[in-house]
Design a protein around this motif. Structure first.
Motif, PDB file in Angstrom:
ATOM      1  N   TRP A 194       2.552  16.915   3.140  1.00  0.00           N
ATOM      2  CA  TRP A 194       2.887  16.057   2.100  1.00  0.00           C
ATOM      3  C   TRP A 194       2.702  16.730   0.888  1.00  0.00           C
ATOM      4  CZ3 TRP A 194       0.563  10.574   2.876  1.00  0.00           C
ATOM      5  CH2 TRP A 194       1.044   9.826   3.883  1.00  0.00           C
ATOM      6  N   ALA A 220       0.665   3.795   1.845  1.00  0.00           N
ATOM      7  CA  ALA A 220       0.930   4.002   3.305  1.00  0.00           C
ATOM      8  C   ALA A 220       2.134   3.096   3.801  1.00  0.00           C
ATOM      9  CB  ALA A 220      -0.180   3.755   4.318  1.00  0.00           C
ATOM     10  N   GLN A 221       2.338   2.057   3.506  1.00  0.00           N
ATOM     11  CA  GLN A 221       3.438   0.772   3.725  1.00  0.00           C
ATOM     12  C   GLN A 221       4.514   1.602   3.218  1.00  0.00           C
ATOM     13  OE1 GLN A 221       2.803  -3.027   2.689  1.00  0.00           O
ATOM     14  NE2 GLN A 221       4.766  -3.725   3.515  1.00  0.00           N
ATOM     15  N   ALA A 224      -3.470   6.988   2.073  1.00  0.00           N
ATOM     16  CA  ALA A 224      -2.512   7.088   2.868  1.00  0.00           C
ATOM     17  C   ALA A 224      -2.164   8.155   4.042  1.00  0.00           C
ATOM     18  CB  ALA A 224      -1.272   7.027   1.929  1.00  0.00           C
ATOM     19  N   ALA A 225      -2.555   9.249   3.674  1.00  0.00           N
ATOM     20  CA  ALA A 225      -2.346  10.440   4.736  1.00  0.00           C
ATOM     21  C   ALA A 225      -3.334  10.077   5.635  1.00  0.00           C
ATOM     22  CB  ALA A 225      -2.710  11.697   4.103  1.00  0.00           C
ATOM     23  N   GLU A 226      -4.520   9.843   5.566  1.00  0.00           N
ATOM     24  CA  GLU A 226      -5.459   9.408   6.582  1.00  0.00           C
ATOM     25  C   GLU A 226      -4.957   8.422   7.425  1.00  0.00           C
ATOM     26  OE1 GLU A 226      -8.425  10.600   7.478  1.00  0.00           O
ATOM     27  OE2 GLU A 226      -8.721  12.118   5.732  1.00  0.00           O
ATOM     28  N   GLN A 227      -4.491   7.285   6.732  1.00  0.00           N
ATOM     29  CA  GLN A 227      -3.873   6.276   7.646  1.00  0.00           C
ATOM     30  C   GLN A 227      -2.686   6.472   8.363  1.00  0.00           C
ATOM     31  OE1 GLN A 227      -3.371   2.597   4.938  1.00  0.00           O
ATOM     32  NE2 GLN A 227      -2.580   1.592   6.859  1.00  0.00           N
ATOM     33  N   GLU A 228      -1.618   7.450   7.986  1.00  0.00           N
ATOM     34  CA  GLU A 228      -0.271   7.723   8.393  1.00  0.00           C
ATOM     35  C   GLU A 228      -0.576   8.877   9.165  1.00  0.00           C
ATOM     36  OE1 GLU A 228       2.491   5.854   8.401  1.00  0.00           O
ATOM     37  OE2 GLU A 228       0.911   4.499   7.848  1.00  0.00           O
ATOM     38  N   SER A 241      -5.979  13.898   5.948  1.00  0.00           N
ATOM     39  CA  SER A 241      -5.556  14.414   4.645  1.00  0.00           C
ATOM     40  C   SER A 241      -5.433  15.950   4.440  1.00  0.00           C
ATOM     41  CB  SER A 241      -6.500  13.945   3.443  1.00  0.00           C
ATOM     42  OG  SER A 241      -7.764  14.133   3.630  1.00  0.00           O
ATOM     43  N   SER A 301       0.771  -1.316  -0.202  1.00  0.00           N
ATOM     44  CA  SER A 301      -0.119   0.037   0.088  1.00  0.00           C
ATOM     45  C   SER A 301       0.906   1.311   0.001  1.00  0.00           C
ATOM     46  CB  SER A 301      -0.873   0.025   1.094  1.00  0.00           C
ATOM     47  OG  SER A 301      -0.209   0.241   2.514  1.00  0.00           O
ATOM     48  N   VAL A 328       5.304   4.904   2.539  1.00  0.00           N
ATOM     49  CA  VAL A 328       5.772   5.945   3.177  1.00  0.00           C
ATOM     50  C   VAL A 328       6.447   5.578   4.395  1.00  0.00           C
ATOM     51  CG1 VAL A 328       4.982   7.709   4.303  1.00  0.00           C
ATOM     52  CG2 VAL A 328       3.859   7.298   1.993  1.00  0.00           C
ATOM     53  N   ARG A 329       5.845   4.635   4.903  1.00  0.00           N
ATOM     54  CA  ARG A 329       6.505   4.013   6.315  1.00  0.00           C
ATOM     55  C   ARG A 329       7.843   3.711   6.025  1.00  0.00           C
ATOM     56  NH1 ARG A 329       1.496   2.379   7.366  1.00  0.00           N
ATOM     57  NH2 ARG A 329       2.135   0.134   6.871  1.00  0.00           N
TER      58      ARG A 329
END
Length: 122
Positions: free
Chosen positions: A84, A19-20, A47-51, A55, A17, A22-23
């Motif tokens: 971001w 998000a993954q 991804a922003a919501e998750q990390e 957003s 993903s 980005v991490r």
């Protein structure tokens, strides 16, 4: 072909993903999104919501004539504010690409350059 030349024959059995990614990349490593015909806005927002939990701290800029200076300012502000930043349509601002290259080099290699912990460039 460039990715294949640089990385060799990399086979991914499952696509991570965003998000993954980005991490795993870290804030000083820009993430290049190459998906012809696909607008990355929804993917980056998710991804922003998750990390980040929101957003709201994502900035999008579509390049075109005369947008280079605006993109430089946006990128510099994002570095300090921890936003971001998604810069789209690089092919529309070929004359600005040397400036982008200098900025990315500084972000990646200048450890004295202060980069906000939540900053990410796409």
């Amino acid at each position: 072909r460039m990715v294949q030349t640089m990385l060799g024959d990399v086979v991914l059995t499952e696509q991570p993903s965003l998000a993954q990614v980005v991490r795993e990349c870290g804030r000083r490593q820009p993430i290049l999104l190459l998906q012809p015909g696909l607008d990355p806005v929804a993917q980056v927002r998710a991804a922003a919501e998750q990390e980040l939990g929101t957003s709201e701290h994502v900035e999008f800029l579509c390049l075109g004539d005369g947008q280079g200076q605006r993109a430089t300012k946006l990128l510099q502000n994002s570095l300090t504010l921890g936003r971001w930043t998604v810069i789209q349509n690089l092919h529309e601002a070929v004359d600005w690409l040397p400036t982008l290259e200098q900025l990315v080099d500084a972000i990646c290699s200048n450890t004295k350059l202060k980069v906000h912990p939540k900053f990410q460039l796409f």
